[in-house]
Design a protein around this motif. Structure first.
Motif, PDB file in Angstrom:
ATOM      1  N   MET A 196       0.847  -1.198   0.000  1.00 14.53           N
ATOM      2  CA  MET A 196       0.000   0.000   0.000  1.00 14.53           C
ATOM      3  C   MET A 196       0.884   1.251   0.000  1.00 14.53           C
ATOM      4  SD  MET A 196      -2.965   1.142   2.720  1.00 14.53           S
ATOM      5  CE  MET A 196      -3.894  -0.344   2.365  1.00 14.53           C
ATOM      6  N   ALA A 197       0.517   2.221  -0.803  1.00 14.43           N
ATOM      7  CA  ALA A 197       1.313   3.445  -0.924  1.00 14.43           C
ATOM      8  C   ALA A 197       1.309   4.223   0.381  1.00 14.43           C
ATOM      9  CB  ALA A 197       0.749   4.309  -2.050  1.00 14.43           C
ATOM     10  N   LYS A 198       2.457   4.789   0.740  1.00 19.42           N
ATOM     11  CA  LYS A 198       2.568   5.626   1.919  1.00 19.42           C
ATOM     12  C   LYS A 198       1.855   6.956   1.681  1.00 19.42           C
ATOM     13  CE  LYS A 198       5.342   2.820   4.182  1.00 19.42           C
ATOM     14  NZ  LYS A 198       4.944   2.158   5.453  1.00 19.42           N
ATOM     15  N   LYS A 199       1.186   7.451   2.722  1.00 19.78           N
ATOM     16  CA  LYS A 199       0.437   8.699   2.614  1.00 19.78           C
ATOM     17  C   LYS A 199       1.250   9.870   3.161  1.00 19.78           C
ATOM     18  CE  LYS A 199      -3.061   7.119   4.965  1.00 19.78           C
ATOM     19  NZ  LYS A 199      -4.389   7.026   5.653  1.00 19.78           N
ATOM     20  N   ILE A 200       1.357  10.913   2.348  1.00 22.91           N
ATOM     21  CA  ILE A 200       2.046  12.136   2.751  1.00 22.91           C
ATOM     22  C   ILE A 200       1.024  13.262   2.819  1.00 22.91           C
ATOM     23  CG2 ILE A 200       3.960  13.703   2.320  1.00 22.91           C
ATOM     24  CD1 ILE A 200       4.833  10.808   2.596  1.00 22.91           C
ATOM     25  N   LEU A 201       0.895  13.883   3.972  1.00 26.13           N
ATOM     26  CA  LEU A 201      -0.003  15.022   4.130  1.00 26.13           C
ATOM     27  C   LEU A 201       0.778  16.312   3.904  1.00 26.13           C
ATOM     28  CD1 LEU A 201      -2.600  16.485   4.943  1.00 26.13           C
ATOM     29  CD2 LEU A 201      -1.932  16.150   7.356  1.00 26.13           C
ATOM     30  N   ILE A 202       0.318  17.120   2.947  1.00 28.76           N
ATOM     31  CA  ILE A 202       0.923  18.424   2.662  1.00 28.76           C
ATOM     32  C   ILE A 202       0.016  19.495   3.259  1.00 28.76           C
ATOM     33  CG2 ILE A 202       1.724  19.991   0.859  1.00 28.76           C
ATOM     34  CD1 ILE A 202       1.653  17.496  -1.044  1.00 28.76           C
ATOM     35  N   VAL A 203       0.547  20.270   4.204  1.00 29.33           N
ATOM     36  CA  VAL A 203      -0.219  21.365   4.804  1.00 29.33           C
ATOM     37  C   VAL A 203       0.488  22.660   4.415  1.00 29.33           C
ATOM     38  CG1 VAL A 203      -1.299  22.259   6.894  1.00 29.33           C
ATOM     39  CG2 VAL A 203      -0.731  19.823   6.733  1.00 29.33           C
ATOM     40  N   TYR A 211       3.950   7.836  -3.782  1.00 27.86           N
ATOM     41  CA  TYR A 211       3.234   8.166  -2.555  1.00 27.86           C
ATOM     42  C   TYR A 211       1.802   8.613  -2.879  1.00 27.86           C
ATOM     43  CZ  TYR A 211       7.964   8.393  -0.579  1.00 27.86           C
ATOM     44  OH  TYR A 211       9.251   8.104  -0.201  1.00 27.86           O
ATOM     45  N   THR A 212       0.943   8.543  -1.883  1.00 29.96           N
ATOM     46  CA  THR A 212      -0.386   9.132  -1.980  1.00 29.96           C
ATOM     47  C   THR A 212      -0.343  10.484  -1.278  1.00 29.96           C
ATOM     48  OG1 THR A 212      -1.530   7.001  -2.010  1.00 29.96           O
ATOM     49  CG2 THR A 212      -2.813   8.913  -1.323  1.00 29.96           C
ATOM     50  N   ALA A 213      -0.706  11.550  -1.974  1.00 29.30           N
ATOM     51  CA  ALA A 213      -0.627  12.905  -1.418  1.00 29.30           C
ATOM     52  C   ALA A 213      -1.995  13.354  -0.907  1.00 29.30           C
ATOM     53  CB  ALA A 213      -0.107  13.877  -2.470  1.00 29.30           C
ATOM     54  N   LEU A 214      -2.025  13.814   0.336  1.00 26.01           N
ATOM     55  CA  LEU A 214      -3.203  14.453   0.919  1.00 26.01           C
ATOM     56  C   LEU A 214      -2.905  15.942   1.024  1.00 26.01           C
ATOM     57  CD1 LEU A 214      -3.791  11.944   3.879  1.00 26.01           C
ATOM     58  CD2 LEU A 214      -4.812  11.867   1.592  1.00 26.01           C
ATOM     59  N   GLU A 215      -3.911  16.792   0.831  1.00 25.67           N
ATOM     60  CA  GLU A 215      -3.663  18.224   0.773  1.00 25.67           C
ATOM     61  C   GLU A 215      -4.559  18.990   1.737  1.00 25.67           C
ATOM     62  OE1 GLU A 215      -4.337  19.303  -3.274  1.00 25.67           O
ATOM     63  OE2 GLU A 215      -2.786  17.976  -4.081  1.00 25.67           O
ATOM     64  N   ALA A 216      -3.958  19.971   2.406  1.00 20.80           N
ATOM     65  CA  ALA A 216      -4.714  20.886   3.258  1.00 20.80           C
ATOM     66  C   ALA A 216      -4.116  22.277   3.080  1.00 20.80           C
ATOM     67  CB  ALA A 216      -4.643  20.452   4.716  1.00 20.80           C
ATOM     68  N   TYR A 217      -4.980  23.289   3.051  1.00 22.19           N
ATOM     69  CA  TYR A 217      -4.533  24.645   2.751  1.00 22.19           C
ATOM     70  C   TYR A 217      -4.583  25.586   3.953  1.00 22.19           C
ATOM     71  CZ  TYR A 217      -4.624  23.148  -2.088  1.00 22.19           C
ATOM     72  OH  TYR A 217      -4.376  22.465  -3.271  1.00 22.19           O
ATOM     73  N   ASP A 218      -4.945  25.075   5.109  1.00 22.86           N
ATOM     74  CA  ASP A 218      -4.882  25.868   6.334  1.00 22.86           C
ATOM     75  C   ASP A 218      -4.600  24.936   7.503  1.00 22.86           C
ATOM     76  OD1 ASP A 218      -7.473  25.164   7.875  1.00 22.86           O
ATOM     77  OD2 ASP A 218      -8.257  25.721   5.903  1.00 22.86           O
ATOM     78  N   GLY A 219      -4.234  25.522   8.642  1.00 25.85           N
ATOM     79  CA  GLY A 219      -3.816  24.723   9.779  1.00 25.85           C
ATOM     80  C   GLY A 219      -4.890  23.849  10.375  1.00 25.85           C
ATOM     81  N   GLU A 220      -6.108  24.367  10.458  1.00 24.46           N
ATOM     82  CA  GLU A 220      -7.179  23.576  11.059  1.00 24.46           C
ATOM     83  C   GLU A 220      -7.507  22.358  10.202  1.00 24.46           C
ATOM     84  OE1 GLU A 220     -10.577  25.853  12.087  1.00 24.46           O
ATOM     85  OE2 GLU A 220      -9.519  27.064  13.583  1.00 24.46           O
ATOM     86  N   ALA A 221      -7.571  22.549   8.886  1.00 22.33           N
ATOM     87  CA  ALA A 221      -7.829  21.420   7.990  1.00 22.33           C
ATOM     88  C   ALA A 221      -6.680  20.422   8.045  1.00 22.33           C
ATOM     89  CB  ALA A 221      -8.038  21.914   6.561  1.00 22.33           C
TER      90      ALA A 221
END
Length: 235
Positions: free
Chosen positions: A1-8, A27-37
Motif C-alpha cells: 500500500m502506498a505511503k500517505k504524505i499530508l501536505i499542509v 506516494y499518496t498525497a493528501l492536501e490541506a490549505y490551512d492549519g485547522e484542515a
C-alpha cells in the motif's frame, strides 16, 4: 500500500508541485490549505509523514505540530519555512518536528528527507512489536538500553524519550567514547546520506535528550560535547 504524505501548505502552486512529485515517487498525497484542515486530516487519516508549513491561515504550523504531538501521534513532521530566523526553526524542533527545510528547496533534497523519515519510522514500528528482551540489553553503568523494546533506562527507571531521542541515545551509547560530528549524526541517526547542510536539529535533539537523561543538563555526564568536534557518550 502506498505511503500517505499530508501536505499542509497555503500556497497552491507549492502544493501542486509537491503533490505531483510525491505521486510520481509512488506516494499518496493528501492536501490541506490551512492549519485547522491540516490538523483534522493528520488526526483522521493518520498519514505516514507530514510536510507542514509554518505560516498558515486559521492555525499556524507551530500550533498544528504541538496539537499533533499532544494527541500522542509520532508521525514524522518536516516543517517547511521561508524564514531564516534560527529561533523559528529551533521552536519547531522543540515542539516535536523531526526536521525542517527552508524555501526555496530542491525537490531532490525534500524527497530524500521524506524517504529517510518514512524508512526510520517504519524501522521503529517493526521494533515496537518485538517480544520482551532476554539478555538483549546494552548496559552502560547507570544507563541501559533494550534494543528490542526500544526503551532506555536510567538507574533502572524507564526514560520518557521520543523516537528520535531514543535513536540518538542508542547510537551514541553503542559507540561509547567515540566522537561523532553533527554531520555524522545526521547520516546515522536522521538517515540523511551524505548530509551537507544545516545541522542545528542535532543540537536541539541533544539538548532535549540531556534534559531527560542528565542529573544536571547544564553539566552533562553522559552525552558530552567535544568542542569543535561533536558529541560522544561517556560510559
Amino acid at each position: 500500500m502506498a505511503k500517505k504524505i499530508l501536505i499542509v501548505e497555503d500556497e497552491k502552486n507549492i502544493v501542486d508541485i509537491l503533490s505531483f512529485n510525491l505521486t510520481r515517487e509512488g506516494y499518496t498525497a493528501l492536501e490541506a490549505y490551512d492549519g485547522e484542515a491540516g490538523l483534522q486530516l493528520a488526526l483522521e487519516q493518520d498519514p505516514d509523514l507530514i510536510l507542514l508549513d509554518l505560516m498558515l491561515p486559521r492555525k499556524n504550523g507551530f500550533d498544528v505540530c504541538r496539537a499533533i504531538r499532544d494527541a500522542g501521534r509520532t508521525t514524522p513532521i518536516i516543517m517547511l519555512t521561508a524564514r531564516e530566523e534560527e529561533t523559528d526553526k529551533v521552536l519547531g524542533l522543540e515542539l516535536g518536528a523531526d526536521d525542517y527545510i527552508t524555501k526555496p528547496f530542491s525537490m531532490r533534497e525534500l524527497l530524500a528527507r521524506v524517504k529517510a523519515n518514512i524508512r526510520r519510522s517504519g524501522m521503529a514500528a517493526v521494533g515496537t512489536s518485538a517480544q520482551p528482551s532476554v539478555g538483549g540489553r546494552l548496559e552502560l553503568g547507570r544507563i541501559s538500553i533494550d534494543a528490542e523494546l526500544l526503551m532506555a533506562y536510567k538507574d533502572n527507571a524507564p526514560l520518557d524519550l521520543t523516537q528520535r531521542e531514543y535513536e540518538l541515545l542508542k547510537f551514541l551509547a553503542s559507540n561509547p567514547g567515540k566522537v561523532f560530528s553533527r554531520e555524522a549524526l545526521m547520516e546515522n541517526v536522521w538517515n540523511y546520506e551524505g548530509y551537507v547542510g544545516d545541522v542545528r536539529a542535532v543540537d536541539v535533539a541533544v539538548r532535549r535528550l540531556r534534559e531527560k537523561v542528565e542529573d544536571d543538563p547544564a553539566s552533562p555526564q553522559f552525552v558530552v560535547t567535544r568542542r569543535g568536534l561533536g558529541y560522544l557518550f561517556n560510559a
